[in-house]
Design a protein around this motif. Sequence first.
Motif, PDB file in Angstrom:
ATOM      1  N   LEU A 148      27.702  48.812  29.138  1.00 36.38           N
ATOM      2  CA  LEU A 148      27.622  47.362  29.134  1.00 36.38           C
ATOM      3  C   LEU A 148      27.787  46.771  30.524  1.00 36.38           C
ATOM      4  N   LEU A 149      28.538  47.443  31.376  1.00 39.39           N
ATOM      5  CA  LEU A 149      28.775  46.917  32.721  1.00 39.39           C
ATOM      6  C   LEU A 149      27.487  46.814  33.517  1.00 39.39           C
ATOM      7  N   VAL A 150      26.549  47.726  33.268  1.00 39.70           N
ATOM      8  CA  VAL A 150      25.278  47.698  33.995  1.00 39.70           C
ATOM      9  C   VAL A 150      24.502  46.426  33.700  1.00 39.70           C
ATOM     10  N   SER A 151      24.444  46.028  32.438  1.00 39.92           N
ATOM     11  CA  SER A 151      23.660  44.851  32.059  1.00 39.92           C
ATOM     12  C   SER A 151      24.434  43.539  32.199  1.00 39.92           C
ATOM     13  N   LEU A 152      25.761  43.611  32.253  1.00 45.01           N
ATOM     14  CA  LEU A 152      26.565  42.390  32.317  1.00 45.01           C
ATOM     15  C   LEU A 152      27.202  42.169  33.685  1.00 45.01           C
ATOM     16  N   TRP A 153      26.817  42.967  34.666  1.00 49.51           N
ATOM     17  CA  TRP A 153      27.456  42.875  35.979  1.00 49.51           C
ATOM     18  C   TRP A 153      27.260  41.505  36.612  1.00 49.51           C
ATOM     19  N   ASP A 154      26.079  40.911  36.452  1.00 52.19           N
ATOM     20  CA  ASP A 154      25.810  39.605  37.057  1.00 52.19           C
ATOM     21  C   ASP A 154      26.689  38.509  36.469  1.00 52.19           C
ATOM     22  N   GLN A 155      27.090  38.663  35.217  1.00 53.08           N
ATOM     23  CA  GLN A 155      27.946  37.657  34.598  1.00 53.08           C
ATOM     24  C   GLN A 155      29.426  37.896  34.881  1.00 53.08           C
ATOM     25  N   ILE A 156      29.772  39.134  35.209  1.00 49.72           N
ATOM     26  CA  ILE A 156      31.181  39.469  35.428  1.00 49.72           C
ATOM     27  C   ILE A 156      31.560  39.415  36.902  1.00 49.72           C
ATOM     28  N   ALA A 157      30.641  39.835  37.789  1.00 48.56           N
ATOM     29  CA  ALA A 157      30.951  39.977  39.217  1.00 48.56           C
ATOM     30  C   ALA A 157      31.477  38.691  39.861  1.00 48.56           C
ATOM     31  N   PRO A 158      30.918  37.497  39.557  1.00 49.34           N
ATOM     32  CA  PRO A 158      31.439  36.292  40.218  1.00 49.34           C
ATOM     33  C   PRO A 158      32.909  36.003  39.932  1.00 49.34           C
ATOM     34  N   PHE A 159      33.439  36.563  38.861  1.00 49.80           N
ATOM     35  CA  PHE A 159      34.824  36.283  38.484  1.00 49.80           C
ATOM     36  C   PHE A 159      35.736  37.480  38.729  1.00 49.80           C
ATOM     37  N   ALA A 160      35.212  38.503  39.374  1.00 43.49           N
ATOM     38  CA  ALA A 160      36.003  39.715  39.611  1.00 43.49           C
ATOM     39  C   ALA A 160      36.938  39.500  40.799  1.00 43.49           C
ATOM     40  N   ASP A 161      37.855  38.586  40.665  1.00 37.94           N
ATOM     41  CA  ASP A 161      38.842  38.295  41.697  1.00 37.94           C
ATOM     42  C   ASP A 161      39.939  39.356  41.644  1.00 37.94           C
ATOM     43  N   ARG A 162      40.298  39.871  42.778  1.00 36.84           N
ATOM     44  CA  ARG A 162      41.283  40.962  42.824  1.00 36.84           C
ATOM     45  C   ARG A 162      42.719  40.464  42.759  1.00 36.84           C
ATOM     46  N   ARG A 163      42.934  39.191  42.767  1.00 35.59           N
ATOM     47  CA  ARG A 163      44.304  38.687  42.681  1.00 35.59           C
ATOM     48  C   ARG A 163      44.837  38.867  41.262  1.00 35.59           C
ATOM     49  N   PRO A 164      46.007  39.462  41.115  1.00 32.14           N
ATOM     50  CA  PRO A 164      46.543  39.719  39.762  1.00 32.14           C
ATOM     51  C   PRO A 164      46.728  38.448  38.946  1.00 32.14           C
ATOM     52  N   GLY A 165      47.069  37.349  39.617  1.00 31.02           N
ATOM     53  CA  GLY A 165      47.287  36.105  38.887  1.00 31.02           C
ATOM     54  C   GLY A 165      46.032  35.557  38.246  1.00 31.02           C
ATOM     55  N   VAL A 166      44.861  35.924  38.786  1.00 35.48           N
ATOM     56  CA  VAL A 166      43.583  35.473  38.227  1.00 35.48           C
ATOM     57  C   VAL A 166      42.984  36.534  37.321  1.00 35.48           C
ATOM     58  N   LEU A 167      43.068  37.779  37.743  1.00 32.36           N
ATOM     59  CA  LEU A 167      42.433  38.864  37.005  1.00 32.36           C
ATOM     60  C   LEU A 167      43.179  39.182  35.706  1.00 32.36           C
ATOM     61  N   GLY A 168      44.493  39.070  35.711  1.00 30.22           N
ATOM     62  CA  GLY A 168      45.271  39.392  34.518  1.00 30.22           C
ATOM     63  C   GLY A 168      44.917  38.533  33.317  1.00 30.22           C
ATOM     64  N   PRO A 169      44.922  37.187  33.434  1.00 25.92           N
ATOM     65  CA  PRO A 169      44.535  36.358  32.286  1.00 25.92           C
ATOM     66  C   PRO A 169      43.114  36.609  31.805  1.00 25.92           C
TER      67      PRO A 169
END
Length: 227
Positions: free
Chosen positions: A27-48
């Motif tokens: 699924l990551l291959v086809s959904l990467w464009d929708q997920i990548a913009p929000f792939a923030d490495r900060r735990p406070g953002v990524l955790g929720p």
Amino acid sequence: MVMPGFSSIRLPIQIRLFIALAVTGALLVSLWDQIAPFADRRPGVLGPLIASELMIGGLIGLMTRFYILALQFMGSAIAMLIGYGGMNGPGIEDGEPESAIGALISFSALLLLFVFDFHHEIVRALVDSYEIVPVDIAFRPQAALVDLTDTLSESFFVMLRIGSPFVAYAILVNLTVGFVNKLTPQIPVYFISLPFVITGGLFILYFSIGTMLSLVADSFVPVTIGR
């Protein structure tokens, strides 16, 4: 953890883990464009975000799980209505004791769902969830509870349609046996009539199980995923 079939205790945990990793990678291959913009490495953002996605996936799995649980409930009810639920055996999908008729119905329906590739529909629902609920939108508990309630209600309505012939049969047979017992109270009519009650119920099951399983398969997607 909750998807019917794959959540069975008879399936090793390693196999379930490998299936989850394989589906995630696919699924990551086809959904990467929708997920990548929000792939923030900060735990406070990524955790929720991770917690929200876990709850959305769990919601989809629970809706399908409720459908199978309703089927197992009706299978046990059918066994009780035809007098065949006196002795329970080990369950097919879980470790809970289950009647032989209930295990037969639930296992046949689950096998039919896999034969018709309905587990692919669940994966498709996961993909569509990223369009209905994008990554940046948090999990909505109220909408989730409404979906679960509607799924539970519609599932038991479908299962009531499946078990309605056995309900009618049990009412008629028990009324008849009760009247006969009143006429001849010195004879243990219930013990004498039990083999005939079971035989009649098995005949009904023999002629109706094809229609029952067809109704289960036809209603799976509209009840669990088509919302």
